[in-house]
Scaffold this motif. Structure first.
Motif, PDB file in Angstrom:
ATOM      1  N   MET A   1       0.801  -1.240  -0.035  1.00 13.29           N
ATOM      2  CA  MET A   1       0.129   0.158  -0.013  1.00 13.29           C
ATOM      3  C   MET A   1       0.611   1.139  -0.020  1.00 13.29           C
ATOM      4  SD  MET A   1      -2.856  -1.027  -0.476  1.00 13.29           S
ATOM      5  CE  MET A   1      -4.058   0.268   0.211  1.00 13.29           C
ATOM      6  N   ASN A   2       1.917   1.041   0.477  1.00 17.32           N
ATOM      7  CA  ASN A   2       2.941   2.301   0.515  1.00 17.32           C
ATOM      8  C   ASN A   2       3.494   2.916  -0.752  1.00 17.32           C
ATOM      9  OD1 ASN A   2       2.630   2.600   3.375  1.00 17.32           O
ATOM     10  ND2 ASN A   2       4.480   1.143   3.747  1.00 17.32           N
ATOM     11  N   TYR A   3       3.504   1.766  -1.810  1.00 17.02           N
ATOM     12  CA  TYR A   3       4.070   1.774  -2.756  1.00 17.02           C
ATOM     13  C   TYR A   3       3.049   2.060  -4.175  1.00 17.02           C
ATOM     14  CZ  TYR A   3       8.615   1.272  -0.791  1.00 17.02           C
ATOM     15  OH  TYR A   3       9.678   1.632   0.071  1.00 17.02           O
ATOM     16  N   ILE A   4       1.942   2.244  -3.837  1.00 21.88           N
ATOM     17  CA  ILE A   4       0.887   2.273  -4.779  1.00 21.88           C
ATOM     18  C   ILE A   4       0.887   3.775  -5.111  1.00 21.88           C
ATOM     19  CG2 ILE A   4      -1.554   2.493  -5.438  1.00 21.88           C
ATOM     20  CD1 ILE A   4      -2.059   0.374  -3.482  1.00 21.88           C
ATOM     21  N   ILE A   5       0.945   4.103  -6.671  1.00 26.99           N
ATOM     22  CA  ILE A   5       1.219   5.464  -7.182  1.00 26.99           C
ATOM     23  C   ILE A   5      -0.058   6.125  -7.438  1.00 26.99           C
ATOM     24  CG2 ILE A   5       2.026   6.871  -9.063  1.00 26.99           C
ATOM     25  CD1 ILE A   5       4.085   4.900  -9.480  1.00 26.99           C
ATOM     26  N   ASP A   6      -0.199   7.154  -6.850  1.00 29.31           N
ATOM     27  CA  ASP A   6      -1.727   7.866  -7.150  1.00 29.31           C
ATOM     28  C   ASP A   6      -1.436   8.487  -8.628  1.00 29.31           C
ATOM     29  OD1 ASP A   6      -3.796   9.686  -7.315  1.00 29.31           O
ATOM     30  OD2 ASP A   6      -2.967  11.097  -6.106  1.00 29.31           O
ATOM     31  N   THR A   7      -2.166   7.850  -9.564  1.00 23.50           N
ATOM     32  CA  THR A   7      -1.986   7.986 -11.099  1.00 23.50           C
ATOM     33  C   THR A   7      -2.281   9.530 -11.431  1.00 23.50           C
ATOM     34  OG1 THR A   7      -4.293   7.212 -11.502  1.00 23.50           O
ATOM     35  CG2 THR A   7      -2.376   5.657 -11.694  1.00 23.50           C
TER      36      THR A   7
END
Length: 75
Positions: free
Chosen positions: A63-69
Motif C-alpha cells: 500500500m505504501n508503494y501504490i502510485i496516485d496516478t
C-alpha cells in the motif's frame, strides 16, 4: 509460469532490493530535468517492479508503494 523456493531471509532481501529501486524511481520521477520519454520508461519499469513486489511483500507494505496516478500524470 515459474515457481521458486526461497528462504525467509532471501524473501526479505528481495523486498529490500525492490523497495530501494522503486524509491529511486519515485524520487527521479519528481525531477523536472528528466525528459518525459525517459519518465514514461521509468513508469513502465516501476509497474514491473511493483508487480514483483506484490508477490513477495505483505499487503500493508504494498500500500505504501501504490502510485496516485492523477498526481503522477502531471509529472
Amino acid at each position: 509460469m515459474f515457481g521458486i523456493i526461497i528462504h525467509e531471509k532471501e524473501k526479505l532481501e528481495i523486498q529490500y532490493l525492490l523497495k530501494r529501486e522503486m524509491d529511486e524511481i519515485l524520487y527521479d520521477l519528481e525531477d523536472e530535468r528528466i525528459d518525459h520519454i525517459v519518465k514514461r520508461a521509468m513508469k513502465e519499469r516501476y509497474k514491473i517492479l511493483f508487480s514483483l513486489f506484490t508477490r513477495v511483500a505483505p499487503h500493508n507494505e504494498c500500500m505504501n508503494y501504490i502510485i496516485d496516478t492523477k498526481k503522477k500524470e502531471k509529472m
